[in-house]
Structure formats: C-alpha cells, structure tokens
Scaffold this motif. Structure first.
Motif, PDB file in Angstrom:
ATOM      1  N   LEU A  82       0.824  -1.207   0.000  1.00 44.41           N
ATOM      2  CA  LEU A  82       0.000   0.000   0.000  1.00 44.41           C
ATOM      3  C   LEU A  82       0.858   1.256   0.000  1.00 44.41           C
ATOM      4  CD1 LEU A  82      -2.778  -1.057   2.536  1.00 44.41           C
ATOM      5  CD2 LEU A  82      -3.056  -0.758   0.063  1.00 44.41           C
ATOM      6  N   MET A  83       1.850   1.296   0.883  1.00 41.54           N
ATOM      7  CA  MET A  83       2.680   2.488   1.024  1.00 41.54           C
ATOM      8  C   MET A  83       3.594   2.707  -0.185  1.00 41.54           C
ATOM      9  SD  MET A  83       1.829   3.958   3.836  1.00 41.54           S
ATOM     10  CE  MET A  83       0.155   3.410   3.455  1.00 41.54           C
ATOM     11  N   ALA A  84       4.006   1.620  -0.834  1.00 42.76           N
ATOM     12  CA  ALA A  84       4.922   1.738  -1.971  1.00 42.76           C
ATOM     13  C   ALA A  84       4.216   2.086  -3.272  1.00 42.76           C
ATOM     14  CB  ALA A  84       5.717   0.438  -2.148  1.00 42.76           C
ATOM     15  N   GLY A  85       2.891   2.113  -3.254  1.00 38.36           N
ATOM     16  CA  GLY A  85       2.229   2.478  -4.506  1.00 38.36           C
ATOM     17  C   GLY A  85       0.723   2.377  -4.538  1.00 38.36           C
ATOM     18  N   TRP A  86       0.156   1.252  -4.063  1.00 34.60           N
ATOM     19  CA  TRP A  86      -1.250   0.981  -4.338  1.00 34.60           C
ATOM     20  C   TRP A  86      -2.218   1.852  -3.555  1.00 34.60           C
ATOM     21  CZ3 TRP A  86      -2.661  -1.060  -8.596  1.00 34.60           C
ATOM     22  CH2 TRP A  86      -1.820  -1.969  -9.251  1.00 34.60           C
ATOM     23  N   LEU A  87      -1.787   2.455  -2.480  1.00 29.92           N
ATOM     24  CA  LEU A  87      -2.702   3.301  -1.706  1.00 29.92           C
ATOM     25  C   LEU A  87      -2.838   4.695  -2.312  1.00 29.92           C
ATOM     26  CD1 LEU A  87      -4.510   3.435   0.778  1.00 29.92           C
ATOM     27  CD2 LEU A  87      -2.538   4.236   2.096  1.00 29.92           C
ATOM     28  N   TYR A  88      -1.751   5.207  -2.899  1.00 34.31           N
ATOM     29  CA  TYR A  88      -1.759   6.589  -3.360  1.00 34.31           C
ATOM     30  C   TYR A  88      -1.451   6.759  -4.849  1.00 34.31           C
ATOM     31  CZ  TYR A  88      -1.448   7.490   1.682  1.00 34.31           C
ATOM     32  OH  TYR A  88      -1.670   7.515   3.035  1.00 34.31           O
ATOM     33  N   PRO A  96       2.660   0.968 -15.272  1.00 39.80           N
ATOM     34  CA  PRO A  96       3.976   0.549 -15.772  1.00 39.80           C
ATOM     35  C   PRO A  96       4.967   0.343 -14.626  1.00 39.80           C
ATOM     36  CG  PRO A  96       3.142   2.480 -16.943  1.00 39.80           C
ATOM     37  CD  PRO A  96       2.277   2.294 -15.747  1.00 39.80           C
ATOM     38  N   ILE A  97       6.120  -0.213 -14.953  1.00 44.21           N
ATOM     39  CA  ILE A  97       7.158  -0.479 -13.957  1.00 44.21           C
ATOM     40  C   ILE A  97       8.149   0.679 -13.936  1.00 44.21           C
ATOM     41  CG2 ILE A  97       8.885  -2.142 -13.172  1.00 44.21           C
ATOM     42  CD1 ILE A  97       7.498  -4.090 -15.237  1.00 44.21           C
ATOM     43  N   ASP A  98       8.478   1.124 -12.750  1.00 46.17           N
ATOM     44  CA  ASP A  98       9.498   2.156 -12.581  1.00 46.17           C
ATOM     45  C   ASP A  98      10.820   1.460 -12.259  1.00 46.17           C
ATOM     46  OD1 ASP A  98      11.109   4.273 -11.973  1.00 46.17           O
ATOM     47  OD2 ASP A  98       9.778   5.166 -10.481  1.00 46.17           O
ATOM     48  N   TYR A  99      11.737   1.443 -13.229  1.00 45.42           N
ATOM     49  CA  TYR A  99      13.024   0.775 -13.045  1.00 45.42           C
ATOM     50  C   TYR A  99      14.097   1.715 -12.498  1.00 45.42           C
ATOM     51  CZ  TYR A  99      11.344  -3.288 -15.673  1.00 45.42           C
ATOM     52  OH  TYR A  99      10.659  -4.402 -16.090  1.00 45.42           O
ATOM     53  N   GLN A 104      10.657   5.326  -3.840  1.00 45.44           N
ATOM     54  CA  GLN A 104       9.364   4.640  -3.867  1.00 45.44           C
ATOM     55  C   GLN A 104       9.429   3.387  -4.724  1.00 45.44           C
ATOM     56  OE1 GLN A 104       7.346   5.768  -1.788  1.00 45.44           O
ATOM     57  NE2 GLN A 104       5.193   5.518  -2.359  1.00 45.44           N
ATOM     58  N   ALA A 105      10.126   3.486  -5.872  1.00 48.05           N
ATOM     59  CA  ALA A 105      10.271   2.327  -6.761  1.00 48.05           C
ATOM     60  C   ALA A 105      11.111   1.246  -6.098  1.00 48.05           C
ATOM     61  CB  ALA A 105      10.898   2.768  -8.078  1.00 48.05           C
ATOM     62  N   VAL A 157      10.600 -10.631  -9.143  1.00 51.41           N
ATOM     63  CA  VAL A 157      11.805  -9.986  -8.624  1.00 51.41           C
ATOM     64  C   VAL A 157      12.840  -9.804  -9.727  1.00 51.41           C
ATOM     65  CG1 VAL A 157      13.679 -10.120  -6.942  1.00 51.41           C
ATOM     66  CG2 VAL A 157      11.418 -10.959  -6.331  1.00 51.41           C
ATOM     67  N   ARG A 158      13.016 -10.801 -10.541  1.00 52.32           N
ATOM     68  CA  ARG A 158      14.064 -10.785 -11.579  1.00 52.32           C
ATOM     69  C   ARG A 158      13.759  -9.797 -12.701  1.00 52.32           C
ATOM     70  NH1 ARG A 158      19.444 -12.133 -12.519  1.00 52.32           N
ATOM     71  NH2 ARG A 158      19.743 -12.474 -14.753  1.00 52.32           N
ATOM     72  N   PHE A 159      12.492  -9.706 -13.117  1.00 53.16           N
ATOM     73  CA  PHE A 159      12.160  -8.937 -14.314  1.00 53.16           C
ATOM     74  C   PHE A 159      11.251  -7.736 -14.055  1.00 53.16           C
ATOM     75  CE2 PHE A 159      13.008 -13.312 -15.676  1.00 53.16           C
ATOM     76  CZ  PHE A 159      14.010 -13.094 -16.616  1.00 53.16           C
ATOM     77  N   VAL A 160      10.254  -7.889 -13.176  1.00 58.86           N
ATOM     78  CA  VAL A 160       9.237  -6.832 -13.016  1.00 58.86           C
ATOM     79  C   VAL A 160       8.925  -6.584 -11.536  1.00 58.86           C
ATOM     80  CG1 VAL A 160       8.131  -7.044 -15.270  1.00 58.86           C
ATOM     81  CG2 VAL A 160       7.507  -8.636 -13.464  1.00 58.86           C
ATOM     82  N   PRO A 161       9.901  -6.097 -10.769  1.00 61.05           N
ATOM     83  CA  PRO A 161       9.658  -5.868  -9.333  1.00 61.05           C
ATOM     84  C   PRO A 161       8.908  -4.567  -9.058  1.00 61.05           C
ATOM     85  CG  PRO A 161      11.901  -5.282  -9.869  1.00 61.05           C
ATOM     86  CD  PRO A 161      11.290  -5.794 -11.145  1.00 61.05           C
ATOM     87  N   GLY A 162       7.723  -4.482  -9.588  1.00 61.44           N
ATOM     88  CA  GLY A 162       6.889  -3.301  -9.425  1.00 61.44           C
ATOM     89  C   GLY A 162       5.828  -3.288 -10.498  1.00 61.44           C
ATOM     90  N   GLY A 163       4.981  -2.278 -10.482  1.00 58.95           N
ATOM     91  CA  GLY A 163       4.000  -2.131 -11.537  1.00 58.95           C
ATOM     92  C   GLY A 163       2.738  -2.958 -11.358  1.00 58.95           C
TER      93      GLY A 163
END
Length: 296
Positions: A82-88, A96-99, A104-105, A157-163
């Motif tokens: 939630l705090m890293a992205g989904w809440l706000y 998209p993924i922030d590399y 925050q990313a 984790v290896r390819f898309v750790p976010g988004g």
C-alpha cells in the motif's frame, strides 16, 4: 538450438532488472528450480517414506509460532504494498514499472523480494503435513499452488519488481493474514473449533482473489499499457487455472458434502418414522446423524 540458447541468454541477462540481479537467489533460475524440485521430491516421495514407520510429530507449539509469524509477515507485505504504490500512486487500470532508483520504486522492489522469500517459507506448510503424516492434505492443488507461486514471485523480482502485477501480491498477502490466522487458531486444539466456522469462506476469498487478478490483467491485454503483455497473459492463464482448481475444491468439500449430509438427515427422518410406526424408538441413530452434521 543456438537461437534458443541466445534467446534464453538475452532474456535472462539483458532484459532483467539490474537493480535486483545480485540479490540472494535471484541471480539465475538454477537456485529456485532446485528448491522447487527438492520440495516436490520430499513432499511426494522421500518425506512419506521417511515417516512411514514413525509416529506423527507433535508440532503444536511450532505450528502456533509459525502461523503467527506468517500473519505478521503478511501484514507487513500488505502495508508495504500500500505504502509503496497501491494506496496513493498506482493506477488500477494500467501501472507501468518504474526501473529507476527512486526511493518509492526501490521500496516496491524490496516488497516484491520479501514476497518471494515468504513464498519460499510457505513451503514449510507441506513439510509440516509430511511430519504430521497428513498426506491426504497434500493434494495436487496444494502442491501446484506451493510450487508455482515461488516461481511466479521469482519472475517478479528478476524482471518486473513493481507495476501492474504487484496487486496480486497485495491481495494474496491480505488473504494470507486471514488464512494463517485460521491455521494458528486451529493449532491450539479442538477447543477452538467452535470459533473456526469461517473456514469455507477462505476458499471463497481465494476465488474472489483470482477473479480480481484475472480481470485486472485482462485490462493490460486490451489497452495500450506499457507493461509486458506476455506476463499479463501468463497471469491470466494461471488465475483461470486456480479458479478451476479452487472452485472444484469448494464444490467437492462444501457443496457436495453438505448435500450428502442433508440426504443422510432425510434418510434418518424416514428411518425414524418407520421405526416409530412399529413401536420402537431410534434415539441412537438420530444422535449419530446430528453429531455428523455438527462436525461438518
């Protein structure tokens, strides 16, 4: 053959996230695949053979501690997601993924990695079943779920750790708070059973979870979203398979079982009526059926 090898090398070492490539167990697929293969071998072969002539282990205190720890870890993952992205900041339609090395990313990347570690820890669920000689609990659904989720998390984790796909981890971690709380309470013993009437609702929540994941990833397939469509397609297929497996489990263990109990009760009433019409009573039979119904 050479083209396949070159494609594999390009995928593994040129299209990965450089921020996570040196993290423990993430540098290549070898470690995670070895862990999963050993897990499956222990669960279906060597583990049951080792326990064949032994008494089941009494793991009550171990299970209470383990499940309590899982509840805490799941709560942490929900908070971080939630705090890293989904809440706000994150968009539920297309994220998209922030590399970058934006704090925050990076926070989301670490949350995805922690989710991966938790999926590995959860393999102990099956180990405890084996040690307690609860082999009937180790179904195809159980093994498939526990084997596939660490691999999915490793890919994350290896390819898309976010988004976009991290919503999966957020929802799954929330469900696991309730699930491991149930397991923790049940580990205290039979005296807690009267408080655990909500077991079947956990399966319902699992079905809701995978339905949300399926629809959520379908959005990527039909919109111009800068997120890997191949990954979204695989998540859709996997969610659909889980819906089928969990749905079959729900029908077999709750709907069919309840129908059988109701049929048995009706037969009991008919039998009681026939016996009473002949001048006899059937209190014992009635008690047995009532006790059977209550246990379900």
């Amino acid at each position: 053959m050479a083209s396949i090898v070159n494609y594999y090398k390009d995928l593994m070492y040129n299209r990965n996230d450089p921020r996570t490539q040196d993290w423990l167990l993430v540098s290549g697929p070898g470690p995670i695949l070895t862990i999963i293969l050993l897990y499956l071998y222990f669960s279906v072969s060597i583990g049951p053979r080792l326990m064949r002539d032994k008494k089941p282990f009494d793991l009550r205190n171990t299970l209470i501690f383990y499940n309590f720890t899982q509840v805490l870890l799941s709560m942490y993952l929900v908070y971080e997601g939630l705090m890293a992205g989904w809440l706000y900041d994150y968009s539920y339609k297309c994220q998209p993924i922030d590399y970058s090395n934006n704090p925050q990313a990076l926070r989301m990347a670490h949350a995805v990695y922690m989710y991966f570690i938790c999926k590995l820890i959860e393999l102990l669920d099956t180990v405890f079943f084996v040690m307690r000689k609860k082999q009937r609990q180790i179904s195809f659904l159980h093994l498939y779920h526990h084997a596939v989720m660490p691999i999915c998390a490793w890919i994350g984790v290896r390819f898309v750790p976010g988004g976009h796909a991290t919503l999966l981890g957020l929802i799954n971690s929330f469900i696991h708070i309730l699930m491991y709380a149930y397991y923790m309470l049940s580990a205290f013993g039979p005296e807690m059973q009267k408080y655990l009437w909500w077991k079947k609702h956990l399966t319902s929540l699992q079905l809701v979870q995978f339905s949300i994941i399926l629809v959520h990833n379908m959005q990527v397939m039909v919109t111009d979203c800068n997120y890997p469509k191949v990954l979204s397609f695989l998540l859709i297929v996997n969610a659909g398979l889980f819906i089928y497996l969990f749905g079959s489990f729900y029908v077999a263990n709750y709907q069919v079982k309840r129908e059988n109990v109701l049929i048995a009760r009706e037969k009991s009433k008919i039998t009681n009526g026939m016996i009473k019409s002949n001048g006899y009573t059937n209190g014992t039979v009635t008690h047995d059926y009532a006790r059977s119904y209550k246990s379900d």
